[in-house]
Design a protein around this motif. Structure first.
Motif, mmCIF file in Angstrom:
data_model
loop_
_atom_site.group_PDB
_atom_site.id
_atom_site.type_symbol
_atom_site.label_atom_id
_atom_site.label_comp_id
_atom_site.label_asym_id
_atom_site.label_seq_id
_atom_site.Cartn_x
_atom_site.Cartn_y
_atom_site.Cartn_z
ATOM 1 N N LEU A 147 0.847 -1.192 0.000
ATOM 2 C CA LEU A 147 0.000 0.000 0.000
ATOM 3 C C LEU A 147 0.887 1.248 0.000
ATOM 4 N N GLY A 148 1.949 1.207 0.808
ATOM 5 C CA GLY A 148 2.877 2.334 0.828
ATOM 6 C C GLY A 148 3.557 2.530 -0.514
ATOM 7 N N ILE A 149 3.942 1.417 -1.165
ATOM 8 C CA ILE A 149 4.543 1.519 -2.498
ATOM 9 C C ILE A 149 3.540 2.109 -3.482
ATOM 10 N N GLY A 150 2.290 1.640 -3.395
ATOM 11 C CA GLY A 150 1.258 2.177 -4.276
ATOM 12 C C GLY A 150 1.059 3.657 -4.074
ATOM 13 N N ALA A 151 1.105 4.109 -2.817
ATOM 14 C CA ALA A 151 0.960 5.538 -2.534
ATOM 15 C C ALA A 151 2.102 6.329 -3.150
ATOM 16 N N VAL A 152 3.316 5.795 -3.068
ATOM 17 C CA VAL A 152 4.477 6.488 -3.619
ATOM 18 C C VAL A 152 4.401 6.548 -5.141
ATOM 19 N N VAL A 153 4.076 5.413 -5.773
ATOM 20 C CA VAL A 153 3.988 5.385 -7.239
ATOM 21 C C VAL A 153 2.845 6.265 -7.726
ATOM 22 N N GLY A 154 1.689 6.158 -7.067
ATOM 23 C CA GLY A 154 0.561 7.003 -7.452
ATOM 24 C C GLY A 154 0.863 8.471 -7.278
ATOM 25 N N LEU A 169 -4.109 -0.608 -4.580
ATOM 26 C CA LEU A 169 -4.792 0.126 -5.643
ATOM 27 C C LEU A 169 -5.414 1.411 -5.096
ATOM 28 N N TRP A 170 -5.954 1.338 -3.893
ATOM 29 C CA TRP A 170 -6.529 2.519 -3.267
ATOM 30 C C TRP A 170 -5.429 3.426 -2.719
ATOM 31 N N GLY A 171 -4.304 2.840 -2.392
ATOM 32 C CA GLY A 171 -3.167 3.665 -2.009
ATOM 33 C C GLY A 171 -2.704 4.544 -3.157
ATOM 34 N N MET A 172 -2.816 4.003 -4.389
ATOM 35 C CA MET A 172 -2.402 4.759 -5.577
ATOM 36 C C MET A 172 -3.347 5.912 -5.880
ATOM 37 N N THR A 173 -4.543 5.891 -5.313
ATOM 38 C CA THR A 173 -5.501 6.969 -5.576
ATOM 39 C C THR A 173 -5.765 7.794 -4.318
#
Length: 334
Positions: A72-79, A215-219
């Protein structure tokens, strides 16, 4: 339905708290840069970038240490990185008549950012190859591997130090250093509280819709934590400091990729990553990076037409994530 409304409210409140804390943190960071006397590019690429990237760093640390959701943290960073590349420069351009780029930005900052993307993807690849888990295409990122991107960031700091070494410092200012540090720390405390709300909202949405939380971390987390970057860059562009505006975007992404993600590993000891999740995320980030570099280089100017191109590409990104969330597409395995 009530649960979704509650999660939306939590996300909005968390974003508001992050916004308030970031405004204090950004203002104090800018004053500290002036107080200590640093060149414009360094101010944007390190001082402002590190300050505005605190939400992303906190999101990785909280997701990894408190919730066991490293991806989730990775997704937040990439997003957040995609948002920074696509939306922030576009808004800055649309808020002005256009943003001029420089060869220093294009051939130093942008190219080093590309190197950061490659370094993080290589780190994940090495984890899958040399530290595989029982699941296919899954590996463990150890503290030793995490030192690789951090070492690259040290090289980045060294290049910025060389930039600052030739700069004539103006020591004549009336900045209260102690007061600025106080508001910096208060802003950081607000960011921790706000990001925790965003992380909880992202995990909740993943549970409700039966989709991976990252996925929600990315948004949710990415958009909420990227507000500080938007604030800094747009304000700098309106003030005519376009170099700071773009340098902050690139420097913030370099910090997120080379420091924020490895920081979660250093805190937790090691973290498992699933390559099937990581590759599609990093793939879109690479696509966005190529487009951003291209529009920066053409005529050394970001025009309004190119700004709308960036907005459109981010729209495609959001639509893809929504399609993944409701099961219309299955690029990312559930």
């Amino acid at each position: 339905m009530i649960e979704i409304a509650t999660l939306l409210a939590l996300a909005f409140v968390g974003t508001g708290i992050v916004w308030k804390g970031s405004s204090w943190l950004e203002t104090s960071a800018d004053k500290l840069a002036v107080g200590y006397g640093v060149p414009t590019v360094v101010q944007g690429a390190i001082i402002a970038a590190a300050g505005s990237s605190m939400p992303e760093l906190v999101s990785v640390l909280l997701a990894a240490s408190l919730h066991g959701e490293f991806e989730l943290g990775i997704g937040a960073v990439v997003g957040s990185a995609v948002f920074n590349l696509m939306v922030i420069p576009a808004i800055a351009v649309l808020a002005t008549s256009g943003i001029s780029t420089t060869r220093d930005l294009v051939f130093k900052e942008a190219l080093f950012y590309m190197l950061a993307v490659a370094a993080l993807l290589l780190t994940f690849s090495l984890a899958v190859i040399y530290n595989p888990t029982e699941n296919a295409l899954e590996g463990s990122v150890t503290r030793t591997l995490a030192l690789f991107p951090i070492g690259l960031y040290v090289l980045y700091l060294f290049t910025q130090y060389l930039e600052a070494a030739d700069y004539e410092v103006d020591v004549e200012n009336d900045i209260d250093i102690a007061r600025s540090w106080f508001w910096f720390l208060v802003g950081l405390a607000f960011i921790v509280v706000g990001v925790e709300g965003l992380v909880r909202a992202a995990i909740g949405f993943g549970d409700v819709f039966g989709t991976p939380a990252f996925l929600w971390g990315m948004t949710v987390v990415a958009a909420g934590s990227s507000i500080p970057d938007a604030f800094v860059s747009v304000a700098a562009a309106r003030a005519g400091r376009t170099t700071v505006s773009l340098a902050n975007v690139l420097g913030s992404n370099v910090f997120d990729l080379l420091i924020a993600v490895p920081a979660g590993v250093l805190v937790a000891g090691s973290m498992d990553i699933t390559f099937e999740y990581v590759v599609p995320m990093m793939g879109f980030l690479i696509l966005g990076t190529v487009v951003f570099f291209t529009v920066m280089r053409t005529d050394m100017l970001l025009s309004k037409r190119e700004a709308w191109l960036l907005v459109g590409l981010y729209g495609v990104f959001v639509v893809w994530l929504l399609a993944e969330s409701v099961g219309v597409t299955n690029v990312v395995p559930t």
